[in-house]
Design a protein around this motif. Structure first.
Motif, PDB file in Angstrom:
ATOM      1  N   GLU A 108       0.690  -2.181  -3.185  1.00 30.01           N
ATOM      2  CA  GLU A 108       2.157  -2.070  -4.535  1.00 30.01           C
ATOM      3  C   GLU A 108       1.852  -0.869  -4.046  1.00 30.01           C
ATOM      4  O   GLU A 108       1.146  -0.029  -4.541  1.00 30.01           O
ATOM      5  CB  GLU A 108       1.312  -2.352  -5.683  1.00 30.01           C
ATOM      6  N   ILE A 109       2.995  -0.355  -3.420  1.00 25.72           N
ATOM      7  CA  ILE A 109       3.283   0.827  -3.837  1.00 25.72           C
ATOM      8  C   ILE A 109       2.346   2.153  -4.029  1.00 25.72           C
ATOM      9  O   ILE A 109       1.896   3.501  -3.094  1.00 25.72           O
ATOM     10  CB  ILE A 109       4.452   1.520  -3.023  1.00 25.72           C
ATOM     11  N   GLU A 110       3.099   2.058  -5.951  1.00 15.13           N
ATOM     12  CA  GLU A 110       2.457   3.113  -7.003  1.00 15.13           C
ATOM     13  C   GLU A 110       0.749   3.171  -6.570  1.00 15.13           C
ATOM     14  O   GLU A 110       0.586   4.043  -7.326  1.00 15.13           O
ATOM     15  CB  GLU A 110       3.289   3.010  -8.065  1.00 15.13           C
ATOM     16  N   PHE A 111       0.474   2.307  -6.360  1.00 19.05           N
ATOM     17  CA  PHE A 111      -0.845   2.340  -6.447  1.00 19.05           C
ATOM     18  C   PHE A 111      -2.077   2.692  -5.084  1.00 19.05           C
ATOM     19  O   PHE A 111      -2.459   3.441  -5.142  1.00 19.05           O
ATOM     20  CB  PHE A 111      -1.340   0.710  -6.688  1.00 19.05           C
ATOM     21  N   ARG A 112      -1.384   2.801  -4.011  1.00 20.67           N
ATOM     22  CA  ARG A 112      -1.767   2.702  -2.741  1.00 20.67           C
ATOM     23  C   ARG A 112      -1.035   4.036  -2.810  1.00 20.67           C
ATOM     24  O   ARG A 112      -2.020   4.998  -1.824  1.00 20.67           O
ATOM     25  CB  ARG A 112      -0.668   1.684  -1.419  1.00 20.67           C
ATOM     26  N   TYR A 141       3.665  -5.849   3.457  1.00 20.32           N
ATOM     27  CA  TYR A 141       3.883  -6.148   4.852  1.00 20.32           C
ATOM     28  C   TYR A 141       3.475  -4.530   5.455  1.00 20.32           C
ATOM     29  O   TYR A 141       2.358  -4.019   6.662  1.00 20.32           O
ATOM     30  CB  TYR A 141       5.105  -6.309   5.421  1.00 20.32           C
ATOM     31  N   SER A 142       3.808  -3.999   4.440  1.00 19.06           N
ATOM     32  CA  SER A 142       3.542  -2.143   4.692  1.00 19.06           C
ATOM     33  C   SER A 142       2.176  -2.308   4.821  1.00 19.06           C
ATOM     34  O   SER A 142       2.071  -0.854   5.479  1.00 19.06           O
ATOM     35  CB  SER A 142       4.604  -1.082   4.191  1.00 19.06           C
ATOM     36  N   HIS A 143       1.518  -2.614   3.972  1.00 19.57           N
ATOM     37  CA  HIS A 143       0.301  -1.859   3.930  1.00 19.57           C
ATOM     38  C   HIS A 143      -0.522  -3.067   5.303  1.00 19.57           C
ATOM     39  O   HIS A 143      -1.688  -2.389   5.232  1.00 19.57           O
ATOM     40  CB  HIS A 143      -0.739  -2.662   2.843  1.00 19.57           C
ATOM     41  N   CYS A 160      11.951  -8.815  -1.368  1.00 17.10           N
ATOM     42  CA  CYS A 160      10.697  -7.482  -2.342  1.00 17.10           C
ATOM     43  C   CYS A 160      10.572  -8.766  -4.013  1.00 17.10           C
ATOM     44  O   CYS A 160      11.291  -9.187  -4.493  1.00 17.10           O
ATOM     45  CB  CYS A 160      11.369  -5.962  -2.299  1.00 17.10           C
ATOM     46  N   PRO A 161       9.609  -8.919  -3.979  1.00 18.10           N
ATOM     47  CA  PRO A 161       9.594  -9.359  -5.681  1.00 18.10           C
ATOM     48  C   PRO A 161       9.591  -8.437  -6.402  1.00 18.10           C
ATOM     49  O   PRO A 161      10.110  -8.280  -7.674  1.00 18.10           O
ATOM     50  CB  PRO A 161       7.729  -9.949  -5.129  1.00 18.10           C
ATOM     51  N   ASN A 162       9.118  -7.055  -6.398  1.00 22.36           N
ATOM     52  CA  ASN A 162       9.050  -6.178  -7.583  1.00 22.36           C
ATOM     53  C   ASN A 162      10.810  -6.186  -7.654  1.00 22.36           C
ATOM     54  O   ASN A 162      11.454  -5.935  -9.089  1.00 22.36           O
ATOM     55  CB  ASN A 162       8.653  -4.908  -6.599  1.00 22.36           C
ATOM     56  N   CYS A 163      12.226  -6.372  -6.112  1.00 21.63           N
ATOM     57  CA  CYS A 163      13.109  -5.885  -6.865  1.00 21.63           C
ATOM     58  C   CYS A 163      13.597  -7.529  -7.896  1.00 21.63           C
ATOM     59  O   CYS A 163      14.579  -7.361  -8.033  1.00 21.63           O
ATOM     60  CB  CYS A 163      13.956  -6.232  -5.479  1.00 21.63           C
TER      61      CYS A 163
END
Ligand code: SF4
Length: 318
Positions: A260-264, A297-299, A183-186
């Protein structure tokens, strides 16, 4: 601190070139939907010409920090850094972000789920993060099984999505010689440990792959690409398995998919529109999208996208 960006803010000429890539989206209706407007808001907050309210919070949070707009800025303004810094000035939070932060604080997992942990080799660990824990955990376990590597697997939130919202996170203490991430965030959050991206790690093992003969189009994650400069390794793996295709805008110019999860979680409609923009091109090119970020991926999985982890796991020639 936003104060540190005072001169950077003044280097914005207000030309509006940063709006260019946004013209593809219907959700942009007002100036604050564009980078230029967010820069103006940040400046207003700094000079105290404007105060914080719900509209200011929404405008500053409605951005993935992907840096795509910076590619169109003739003055090379660090737009994403300014927006992120302005978020640290905000006292208020969106309700969706409050929930992520609560989950992070209580369980070190932004979804409030249980973190997986497997003790293995003491020298090397795969840091899974909470999105891979949620979406691709079994694939990761199977991949390392197939590779015959008994490595440790840790899953907890790296905190980077929380940091992007504009809140401080706790440092993660790790004691391994090598950290592998997908994960690029990690990867950004753990940068002091010099983590290795899974694509680099896999290539270092010199594996053989089965050929599928299928068309794959690689979607560059903004964070793996523009932030971490990793473009070639995922492409090399995909090209060893199938026919590697490209989006018209790729690598440094790649579009953000909205994943990006916090955006989505806070801007579902906007994130969907961004996803559909790239999905349309992939369909026209008759190619399966391959991502290399669990956020993407999850999006995009509902549109048939697969993650590089899956592609590798399915096609290792053993
Ligand atoms: S392109 Fe750069 S200089 Fe022009 S308005 Fe946008 S941020 Fe400011």
């Amino acid at each position: 601190m936003l104060e540190a960006y005072h001169d950077e803010l003044l280097s914005c000429t207000g030309c509006g070139f940063c709006k260019k890539s946004y013209y593809a989206y219907e959700f942009c209706q007002k100036e604050s939907d564009y980078p230029k407007g967010k820069i103006m808001i940040a400046y207003g907050l700094l000079t105290k010409e404007i105060g914080e309210d719900e509209n200011v919070i929404r405008a500053l949070q409605k951005c993935t920090l992907c840096k795509r707009c910076e590619k169109d800025c003739p003055s090379k303004v660090k737009i994403a850094d300014i927006i992120k810094s302005a978020r640290y000035e905000l006292k208020g939070l969106l309700p969706e972000h409050k929930k992520l932060i609560k989950n992070y604080e209580e369980k070190r997992n932004i979804f409030g789920e249980e973190n997986f942990k497997k003790e293995g080799n003491e020298k090397i660990a795969f840091f899974m993060g909470c999105l891979i824990n949620k979406e691709l955990k079994d694939i990761v376990i199977s991949l390392f099984d197939k590779l015959g590597l008994d490595i440790s697997i840790i899953s907890q939130c790296c905190g980077y999505p929380i940091e992007k919202i504009g809140r401080k996170i706790e440092k993660i203490e790790l004691d391994y010689e090598k950290i592998v991430v997908a994960c690029p965030n990690c990867m950004l959050s753990l940068k002091e440990y010099n983590p290795v991206h899974i694509s680099q790690f896999i290539l270092s093992l010199d594996p053989k792959f089965k050929k599928t003969g299928k068309n794959y189009i690689y979607h560059d994650s903004s964070f793996l690409g523009r932030y971490l400069n990793i473009y070639d390794e995922p492409r090399k793996i995909i090209g060893s398995i199938g026919n590697l295709m490209e989006f018209n805008e790729n690598k440094e110019m790649a579009r953000q998919c909205g994943g990006e999860i916090e955006f989505r979680v806070a801007f579902e409609k906007e994130a969907d529109e961004m996803a559909k923009y790239i999905v349309k091109e992939a369909k026209e090119k008759n190619a399966t999208i391959v991502t290399s970020s669990p956020h993407c991926y999850s999006h995009l999985k509902e549109y048939g996208a697969i993650d590089l982890l899956q592609l590798i796991e399915e096609n290792l020639a053993l």
